[in-house]
Design an enzyme around this catalytic site. Structure first.
Site, PDB file in Angstrom:
ATOM      1  N   LYS A 172       0.635  -1.135  -0.036  1.00  0.00           N
ATOM      2  CA  LYS A 172       0.098   0.056  -0.002  1.00  0.00           C
ATOM      3  C   LYS A 172       0.855   1.124  -0.027  1.00  0.00           C
ATOM      4  O   LYS A 172       1.733   1.320   0.722  1.00  0.00           O
ATOM      5  CB  LYS A 172      -0.935  -0.094   1.224  1.00  0.00           C
ATOM      6  CG  LYS A 172      -1.793  -1.197   1.226  1.00  0.00           C
ATOM      7  CD  LYS A 172      -2.910  -0.980   2.113  1.00  0.00           C
ATOM      8  CE  LYS A 172      -2.312  -1.277   3.679  1.00  0.00           C
ATOM      9  NZ  LYS A 172      -3.428  -1.061   4.680  1.00  0.00           N
ATOM     10  N   GLU A 206      -5.541  -3.733  10.084  1.00  0.00           N
ATOM     11  CA  GLU A 206      -6.151  -2.548  10.492  1.00  0.00           C
ATOM     12  C   GLU A 206      -6.495  -2.496  11.876  1.00  0.00           C
ATOM     13  O   GLU A 206      -7.267  -1.603  12.084  1.00  0.00           O
ATOM     14  CB  GLU A 206      -7.417  -2.258   9.641  1.00  0.00           C
ATOM     15  CG  GLU A 206      -6.984  -1.865   7.967  1.00  0.00           C
ATOM     16  CD  GLU A 206      -6.394  -0.390   8.005  1.00  0.00           C
ATOM     17  OE1 GLU A 206      -7.298   0.494   8.346  1.00  0.00           O
ATOM     18  OE2 GLU A 206      -5.386  -0.339   7.188  1.00  0.00           O
TER      19      GLU A 206
END
Length: 386
Positions: A142, A244
């Site tokens: 990412k 996350e």
């Protein structure tokens, strides 16, 4: 340098880790035979390592330039990226160039997105200088920058050709940055790899001072933890979403503080918030919430929210969380990573995400802000190089 192969689906790249190995880093970079090396870092890292690295590359490998960006999460935006792209092109980079991301997570994200966009993609090498970068951000594809309303909302996926890490560079970090990285280690232990918990409970130090062998263990264990959930999920859209954990409230706090709260410190209190939400939804008991407070507190960061960040700023940003859209949810719910127990994320529709009522999450945020006691140092304590 110890070499580990990072595998994410069809993507593989080497992670080389050593101590006092700058010569080895220069050698590896030289073997890429780049037409131009763009060493991207902030001004502090440029003085510590950047100019020296570029000079070594010029002597032994080829043309090299140092490009600096303003330090801090608040500068991780499209404006900075645009300025750096122009500077890179004026420096003479072409399709055979290499972007060297020398720094922490902010630098890595900016450099990663820059490499992905220049000529629609040139080579990227991460040379992480912070704990967060060494054991977290360089282990992800990412690459993103922030929008005005939230963190990491503009980006793509782009792999490095390799990671070259020297733990000796951690010796110049301020304590705030050491603590920030250790919060990500705690996340890996609580959400993915509970076998780490006993060691962390014994070894975590609020003063942020760790022997090199302890840091190496934490890096190795974090690499293994990430591999568990990304080996078959390179885009972190399925089981990789567990990474996350703590980031829903954590990202909102970090962004609302305009960089005063470090990424790891935000994740630390964000995990406490997630555990409390899970308790109120009936998924865990108070003991698990207390374990979160204990481990985060031992890192040396607060387990409650700083008084100088308005709670309405935090709850506003929760509505722009980057996990929106993975599941069809009512407008009055957030998608959160929650646990049923250590190492056991709750799943719904095949994803480690749980619909959490906004009213409940907002209530937990307000209560964490109103809590009279703080464990460890202030979340918003002063920082340094990243």
């Amino acid at each position: 340098m110890q070499t580990t192969t990072i595998t994410m689906g069809d993507v593989q790249y080497p992670y080389r880790l050593g101590t006092g190995c700058v010569d080895g880093i220069v050698t590896r970079l030289g073997e890429l035979e780049a037409s131009h090396y763009l060493v991207l870092c902030d001004a502090t890292v440029a003085e510590l390592y950047g100019h020296d690295l570029a000079a070594r590359l010029r002597r032994s490998a080829g043309p090299a330039s140092v490009l600096t960006h303003p330090a801090g999460e608040e500068h991780k935006g499209l404006g900075t990226l645009d300025t750096l792209a122009d500077a890179a092109l004026h420096a003479g980079v072409d399709r055979r160039g290499v972007v060297v991301a020398l720094g922490g997570g902010v630098t890595g994200n900016i450099a990663g997105l820059l490499a992905a966009l220049l000529f629609r993609g040139i080579r990227l090498v991460h040379v992480p200088t912070t704990v967060v970068a060494m054991l977290d951000s360089v282990l992800s594809l990412k690459q993103a920058v922030n929008a005005q309303v939230g963190k990491n909302l503009v980006g793509t996926f782009y792999p490095p050709v390799e990671v070259l890490a020297d733990t000796a560079m951690l010796g110049t970090l301020p304590v705030r940055e050491i603590r920030s990285g250790l919060c990500e280690v705690v996340k890996n232990a609580l959400a993915i790899r509970p076998s780490m918990i006993d060691f962390l409970a014994a070894e975590l130090r609020p003063d942020g001072r760790y022997a090199d062998d302890v840091l190496r263990w934490m890096i190795d264990e974090s690499v293994a933890a990430k591999a568990q959930v990304t080996e078959h999920d390179k885009y972190e859209r399925r089981e990789g979403l567990v990474l996350e954990y703590g980031h829903t409230v954590g990202h909102a706090l970090e962004h609302a503080s305009h960089g005063a709260v470090s990424h790891g410190a935000g994740v630390g209190v964000g995990m406490v918030a997630a555990a409390e939400v899970a308790r109120r939804l009936g998924h865990v008991d108070a003991d698990l919430v207390e374990l979160h407070r204990e481990l985060v507190g031992k890192v040396g960061v607060a387990t409650t929210l700083p008084a100088d960040v308005p709670t309405e700023e935090i709850t506003y940003r929760l509505g722009f969380d980057n996990k929106r859209g993975y599941q069809p949810l009512p407008a009055d719910h957030y998608a959160m990573v929650l646990l049923a127990d250590v190492g056991q994320p709750l799943y719904q529709d095949g994803l480690p995400l749980t619909p959490a009522p906004r009213a409940l999450v907002d209530e937990v945020v307000r209560e964490l802000a109103d809590a009279p006691s703080r464990i460890g140092a202030s979340v918003g304590s002063a920082g340094g190089a990243s």
